[in-house]
Design a protein around this motif. Structure first.
Motif, PDB file in Angstrom:
ATOM      1  N   PRO A 128       0.847  -1.437  -0.012  1.00 29.99           N
ATOM      2  CA  PRO A 128      -0.098   0.058   0.051  1.00 29.99           C
ATOM      3  C   PRO A 128       0.817   1.442  -0.073  1.00 29.99           C
ATOM      4  O   PRO A 128       0.486   2.304  -0.574  1.00 29.99           O
ATOM      5  N   ASN A 141      -7.432   5.580  -7.995  1.00 32.82           N
ATOM      6  CA  ASN A 141      -8.396   6.214  -7.170  1.00 32.82           C
ATOM      7  C   ASN A 141      -8.615   7.587  -7.209  1.00 32.82           C
ATOM      8  O   ASN A 141      -7.448   8.341  -7.087  1.00 32.82           O
ATOM      9  N   VAL A 196      -6.049   1.240  -6.554  1.00 30.39           N
ATOM     10  CA  VAL A 196      -5.501   2.406  -5.623  1.00 30.39           C
ATOM     11  C   VAL A 196      -5.056   3.527  -6.395  1.00 30.39           C
ATOM     12  O   VAL A 196      -5.178   4.737  -6.324  1.00 30.39           O
ATOM     13  N   ASP A 206       0.582   3.947  -2.918  1.00 33.68           N
ATOM     14  CA  ASP A 206       0.562   5.531  -2.583  1.00 33.68           C
ATOM     15  C   ASP A 206       1.339   6.288  -3.115  1.00 33.68           C
ATOM     16  O   ASP A 206       1.261   7.365  -3.640  1.00 33.68           O
ATOM     17  N   GLU A 231      -9.810  10.105  -5.771  1.00 34.40           N
ATOM     18  CA  GLU A 231      -9.620  11.073  -4.878  1.00 34.40           C
ATOM     19  C   GLU A 231      -8.047  10.988  -4.270  1.00 34.40           C
ATOM     20  O   GLU A 231      -7.991  12.026  -3.551  1.00 34.40           O
ATOM     21  N   LYS A 232      -7.339  10.087  -4.519  1.00 33.84           N
ATOM     22  CA  LYS A 232      -5.963  10.316  -4.113  1.00 33.84           C
ATOM     23  C   LYS A 232      -5.036  10.419  -5.198  1.00 33.84           C
ATOM     24  O   LYS A 232      -3.913  11.212  -5.112  1.00 33.84           O
TER      25      LYS A 232
END
Lengths: 279, 464
Positions: free
Chosen positions: B280, B306, B303, B284, B308-309
């Motif tokens: 993760p 995503n 991820v 990130d 939002e990130k």
């Protein structure tokens, strides 16, 4: 004079550094709990940002709400503390004051469960609870928590009871008080501070416990320490939410700490709590 | 196609009704939901789904969206079979511990659980779980023409089998692939690496720490599922073989070369902190644009996409593992499968099998993936047929260029059952290896010393 000042200054500087180092994880958690997920990852880390309570709203009222878990933690911690104190006070008094056969052995035996590493006794505990159908129940977890909080509380309290001059008790007997009445009216008020310290430690140990909770709990009873872990999933770590839950879980501890600070400091100096308990 | 899509109105209706009959609310809701669902695709199977109606089973899963989607559909299973399923969500690190405690004590708490494929050797050696062959062969329990076992990704089935017997039914899985920033690669005229050597030189070409872009990142943190998740692929690609003359061997020239490559790329071209990163953290960092490429699970695509990130949406592409000096590509064979707990009474074992069959069926896989009504769609479906479904392909290719081709290529061609040593002692061995790798990555030990030390520690485990 200047040498003394210099020393004070140096000590202050050193303590500030240590304080910052220790406070850093807490400051980090509080800041991140107020950020959005994209702000958490921003580089350089944003010190100025628009705070949002979104993470708190999600963890409190969203689909994975931790309110039931906070309630579980409160029931377990308060339950453990009450039962522990009800049993520890008379037991500690007996160990400190009475003369009976096997007293030394009893005192030693109280510590027996403290001698094994917790990991070693999880499986037997699991089997016992499983056989009486108490896995994932409040009574089950409180029973297991008693196994380490009770010896700890007894040993802490014994030292307080021993500090009280025997003459006080004798005076009460001469005035015609019974042993129980003496305990209640004379002794307990004298060890108020010690009892407060013990309550705080027992409560904190139960509140922060994770190892037993994760194995012995389930869907019904799941304290916040275990539930918090679900924000670190195999898919991603939800930093903002994790931080928000941490802050929420810290709050009762901080409040209790501030309220009981005076007693805790006194309790630590008594010297009976080396290490401050096991967990 | 029949599918479970409750309209707004039916949802509102059941909602009001439930409020009106608050005392019978939950039961009523379940029934209402069940009636709306089309169960015909399941009923075409030539078995009696209701044969153990009234049973209750507990299923342990990890908190992850692919299991959340399954939990959402549980009322459909209840309507189909009359079996109640209680789900318990346990974090990945603890689910192994809790299920092993349950299995060793034969308490039968969890009828089935999301199992780590590396644990089947241990489970099977102790007969803690049932061979599934019996259930697959029983005509009263399984309709082979309907269930189509062969459709389930062969690599994951073999990962969950011991000596040719299947012990856990794959539900959701992943493979490790190259993930790279197409924009950065294109700017330098680079192609995704075909060899480990090229992967290293790509990383060197893109490594510009002053601009906060590092060349590559691999999981560095110690753990049987962390650095010991990536290293085995490199080890196999360098021609390493865990079993030499029937003896588990973790040192030797291939191992040294493999670990040297790992240490090299991490030291030279990965962010310093990556030595402590799990995937993760890598995802990130990649989503923030600071890593040019990584090799990890294909499921991390959700991820890094995503909105939002992520800052790099639309700039990502995928490729299979680069080949090692042996000419092989070796991906992971990870999947969460469902075994049957042997400690259960017969009726519950049957109920558990019906649950497993339902969860692994093509219909449920589709209903929890592209046909799922919620926001998260699964990227680890267990069936080749779903991976060939145009709707699913369209959805998955939204993650970036070449996603489906890289994933399917890896799943079909790059898999290797002996990717990690499959022995009952795996939990202890995995930890020992993870520590050895970490000591080499952090420079505490030389590569040879770290591996020789691991070998010394592992030998007595294998004897015991």
């Amino acid at each position: 004079m200047t040498a003394k000042r210099l020393r004070v200054f140096a000590l202050l500087a050193i303590s500030t550094i240590f304080l910052l180092a220790w406070a850093f994880p807490i400051i980090w958690s509080v800041l991140n709990s107020l950020k959005t997920d994209s702000d958490v990852l921003a580089y350089p880390p944003k010190l100025v940002f628009t705070p949002t309570l979104e993470a708190y709203r999600d963890v409190l009222f969203g689909s994975g709400s931790i309110l039931p878990n906070l309630l579980s933690s409160v029931i377990i911690s308060v339950g453990t503390t009450i039962v522990t104190m009800l049993m520890a006070v008379p037991a500690a008094y007996a160990l400190a004051r009475l003369r009976f056969r096997g007293k030394r052995f009893a005192g030693f035996y109280v510590l027996a469960t403290q001698m094994l590493p917790p990991v070693g006794i999880i499986i037997p505990y699991f089997l016992v609870l499983r056989n009486i159908g108490w896995i994932d129940t409040y009574q089950g977890i409180i029973l297991i928590y008693l196994s380490f909080s009770l010896p700890f509380a007894i040993w802490l309290l014994v030292s307080y009871f021993e500090d009280i001059p025997f003459e006080m008790e004798e005076a009460a007997y001469l005035d015609g008080a019974s042993r129980l009445k003496t305990l209640w009216r004379i002794i307990i008020p004298q060890v108020r501070g010690g009892i407060a310290v013990t309550i705080v430690f027992v409560f904190l140990n139960a509140w922060n416990e994770f190892l037993f909770a994760v194995v012995l709990s389930g869907n019904t009873v799941r304290p916040v320490t275990v539930a918090m872990f679900n924000f670190v999933s195999v898919e991603q770590t939800l930093w903002a939410k994790l931080a928000a839950v941490s802050v929420l879980a810290m709050l009762p501890v901080v409040v209790l700490g501030v309220v009981a600070q005076k007693h805790i400091v006194k309790g630590l100096t008594v010297g009976a709590v080396k290490g401050g308990g096991r967990r | 196609m029949p599918s479970f899509t409750p309209t707004r109105r039916t949802l509102l209706k059941t909602g009001t009704a439930a409020a009106a009959f608050a005392t019978v609310g939950p039961a009523f809701l379940r029934q209402a939901a069940a009636q709306d669902v089309d169960l015909a695709p399941y009923k075409s199977a030539q078995i009696d789904w209701q044969q153990v109606s009234g049973e209750t089973i507990t299923v342990a899963v990890i908190p992850a969206s692919y299991f959340e989607n399954l939990i959402t559909l549980a009322p459909q299973f209840k309507a189909l079979t009359g079996i109640d399923v209680r789900f318990e969500k346990i974090p990945p690190a603890q689910i192994r511990q809790k299920s092993v405690i349950d299995l060793t004590s034969k308490t039968g708490t969890y009828a089935t659980h999301a199992a780590d494929p590396m644990y089947y050797a241990l489970y099977a050696a102790n007969k803690w779980v049932e061979p599934l062959d019996t259930y697959l062969a029983d005509k009263s329990l399984t309709d082979p023409a309907w269930f189509k076992l062969d459709d389930i990704i062969p690599a994951w089935r073999s990962a969950n089998g011991i000596d040719g017997k299947l012990y856990g039914m794959p539900y959701d899985g992943e493979v490790t692939i190259q993930v790279y920033r197409k924009d950065l690669y294109d700017a330098k005229g680079l192609k995704p690496a075909d060899t480990l050597e090229a992967y290293m030189s790509n990383a060197a070409a893109l490594n510009t720490p002053n601009d906060r872009v590092w060349g590559a990142a691999l999981r560095g943190v110690a753990g049987a599922g962390q650095n010991m998740y990536i290293y085995p692929s490199i080890f196999r690609e360098f021609g390493g073989d865990w079993m030499k003359g029937g003896k588990l061997t973790v040192n030797g020239p291939e191992a040294e070369a493999a670990l040297a490559w790992y240490v090299d790329i991490m030291k030279k071209y990965a962010p310093t902190a990556a030595a402590n990163w799990n995937w993760p953290d890598i995802a990130d960092a990649f989503s923030q644009g600071t890593v040019a490429s990584y090799i990890d699970a294909h499921s991390s695509a959700s991820v890094i996409n995503n909105p939002e990130k992520s800052k790099i949406i639309g700039k990502v592409a995928y490729a299979r593992w680069p080949k090692g000096p042996s000419g092989k590509r070796t991906t992971s064979i990870w999947n969460w499968g469902f075994p049957i707990n042997s400690a259960l009474p017969e009726k519950k074992r049957k109920a558990t099998w019906l649950f497993i069959q339902w969860a692994a069926s093509a219909e449920t896989q589709a209903r929890t993936a592209h046909k799922f009504a919620g926001p998260t769609k699964r990227s680890g479906v267990n069936r080749t047929s779903v991976w060939k479904d145009p709707d699913y392909i369209k959805l998955m290719n939204g993650f970036g260029e070449n996603f489906v081709a890289a994933t399917m290529g890896a799943l079909q061609e790059d898999t290797d059952v002996d990717w990690r040593p499959r022995v009952p002692q795996w939990p202890a061995i995995g930890d020992t290896m993870a520590t050895a790798i970490q000591s080499a990555l952090s420079g505490q030990a030389t590569i040879k010393a770290a591996l020789d030390d691991a070998q010394r520690r592992i030998e007595p485990m294998m004897r015991g």
